[in-house]
Design a protein around this motif. Structure first.
Motif, PDB file in Angstrom:
ATOM      1  N   PRO A 113       0.694  -1.478  -0.136  1.00  0.00           N
ATOM      2  CA  PRO A 113      -0.134  -0.014  -0.080  1.00  0.00           C
ATOM      3  C   PRO A 113       0.667   1.274   0.144  1.00  0.00           C
ATOM      4  O   PRO A 113       0.279   2.445  -0.240  1.00  0.00           O
ATOM      5  CB  PRO A 113      -0.668  -0.151   1.409  1.00  0.00           C
ATOM      6  N   PHE A 114       2.091   1.184   0.468  1.00  0.00           N
ATOM      7  CA  PHE A 114       3.055   2.262   0.362  1.00  0.00           C
ATOM      8  C   PHE A 114       4.126   2.148  -0.511  1.00  0.00           C
ATOM      9  O   PHE A 114       4.777   1.155  -0.772  1.00  0.00           O
ATOM     10  CB  PHE A 114       3.362   2.596   1.830  1.00  0.00           C
ATOM     11  N   PRO A 115       4.382   3.446  -1.191  1.00  0.00           N
ATOM     12  CA  PRO A 115       5.453   2.992  -2.188  1.00  0.00           C
ATOM     13  C   PRO A 115       6.846   3.297  -1.657  1.00  0.00           C
ATOM     14  O   PRO A 115       6.918   3.596  -0.387  1.00  0.00           O
ATOM     15  CB  PRO A 115       5.298   4.510  -3.242  1.00  0.00           C
ATOM     16  N   ARG A 116       7.883   2.682  -2.175  1.00  0.00           N
ATOM     17  CA  ARG A 116       9.263   2.650  -1.546  1.00  0.00           C
ATOM     18  C   ARG A 116       9.694   3.852  -1.213  1.00  0.00           C
ATOM     19  O   ARG A 116      10.683   4.260  -0.414  1.00  0.00           O
ATOM     20  CB  ARG A 116      10.192   1.816  -2.362  1.00  0.00           C
ATOM     21  N   TRP A 117       9.251   4.988  -2.078  1.00  0.00           N
ATOM     22  CA  TRP A 117      10.200   6.439  -1.980  1.00  0.00           C
ATOM     23  C   TRP A 117       9.477   6.940  -0.647  1.00  0.00           C
ATOM     24  O   TRP A 117      10.276   7.791   0.106  1.00  0.00           O
ATOM     25  CB  TRP A 117       9.426   7.397  -3.114  1.00  0.00           C
ATOM     26  N   PHE A 118       8.370   6.496  -0.175  1.00  0.00           N
ATOM     27  CA  PHE A 118       7.750   7.050   0.988  1.00  0.00           C
ATOM     28  C   PHE A 118       8.685   6.607   2.294  1.00  0.00           C
ATOM     29  O   PHE A 118       8.819   7.066   3.027  1.00  0.00           O
ATOM     30  CB  PHE A 118       6.264   6.691   1.197  1.00  0.00           C
ATOM     31  N   GLY A 119       9.161   5.153   2.003  1.00  0.00           N
ATOM     32  CA  GLY A 119      10.058   4.582   3.051  1.00  0.00           C
ATOM     33  C   GLY A 119      11.326   5.493   3.236  1.00  0.00           C
ATOM     34  O   GLY A 119      11.712   5.798   4.469  1.00  0.00           O
ATOM     35  N   TYR A 120      11.749   5.815   2.067  1.00  0.00           N
ATOM     36  CA  TYR A 120      13.105   6.662   2.192  1.00  0.00           C
ATOM     37  C   TYR A 120      12.899   7.974   2.552  1.00  0.00           C
ATOM     38  O   TYR A 120      13.622   8.667   3.297  1.00  0.00           O
ATOM     39  CB  TYR A 120      13.711   6.812   0.768  1.00  0.00           C
ATOM     40  N   PHE A 121      11.640   8.492   2.454  1.00  0.00           N
ATOM     41  CA  PHE A 121      11.181   9.828   2.979  1.00  0.00           C
ATOM     42  C   PHE A 121      11.111   9.976   4.544  1.00  0.00           C
ATOM     43  O   PHE A 121      11.677  10.829   5.222  1.00  0.00           O
ATOM     44  CB  PHE A 121       9.700  10.140   2.630  1.00  0.00           C
TER      45      PHE A 121
END
Length: 229
Positions: free
Chosen positions: A148-156
């Motif tokens: 449900p969450f894109p990987r770029w949001f993890g890096y953010f």
């Protein structure tokens, strides 16, 4: 709501921009005398705002648990971080309110209360770092087919946690970018905290499954099975 109430409380108190840690005791006492009611109102608004850290953390923890399964240390870290965030915001705000309750106090006491409030209020990075890092690790570790969450949001989340670090140095400075009213300790942390909260809220809303896909349709039951005439 946390962002609106927290920054609205700072505006009501007249603390945007914040007062300087280099202000004298008499200057701080005059500030309380001139705007005691504004500071009291600001404290109330910020206390209500602090409460919104709890439902956000609980919802993040639920998503993390779906990723981790039964063994869910990151979800537990998220819950502890949310509880710590509530305390880290509430306690300094209560001290602000106590200082404004009797603005006629000795200026040195008002300066002490102001230091006791502003230092932990800005230097309260650990709970937010725990929340951001645990969420980021969970997002990047999500190997489901449709996360449900894109990987770029993890890096953010990692970037947000990193930007909270300069505030740890504020106890060494009364002026400059690392002071509690400085570019790195206050403005950067405030922008990232507000941005993280708003973006996380948006991403959580987008991650809510549609109502028709939340649960499989129940199989039809023959009328004869329920004794229909």
């Amino acid at each position: 709501m946390l962002v609106i109430l927290l920054f609205g409380g700072l505006l009501a108190a007249g603390w945007v921009p914040p007062l300087s840690p280099a202000d004298t005791a008499d200057e701080i006492a005059q500030m309380y005398a001139d705007n005691a009611n504004g500071i009291r109102l600001g404290a109330v608004l910020m206390l209500f705002g602090a409460g919104f850290t709890v439902p956000l953390g609980a919802l993040i923890a639920c998503h993390i648990k779906q990723i981790e399964g039964d063994f869910s240390p990151l979800a537990n870290i998220q819950v502890i971080g949310a509880a710590g965030g509530l305390f880290a915001i509430s306690m300094p705000v209560l001290i602000f309110g106590a200082a404004a309750f009797r603005p006629e106090r000795d200026p040195d006491l008002l300066q002490l209360l102001t230091d006791l409030a502003w230092v932990p209020f800005i230097m309260n990075g650990p709970p937010a770092i725990l929340q951001a890092v645990s969420f980021g690790v969970a997002i990047l570790g999500d190997d489901r087919e449709k996360p449900p969450f894109p990987r770029w949001f993890g890096y953010f989340n990692f970037w947000a946690a990193f930007c909270f670090l300069p505030a740890f140095l504020l106890v060494f400075f009364k002026t400059g970018p690392f002071a509690w009213n400085g570019l790195l300790s206050f403005w950067l942390a405030a922008a990232l905290f507000g941005g993280w909260f708003l973006l996380t809220s948006i991403m959580l809303l987008r991650a809510v499954p549609p109502a028709d896909s939340a649960a499989p349709d129940a199989p039809a039951v023959p009328r004869e099975a329920v004794g229909a005439p």
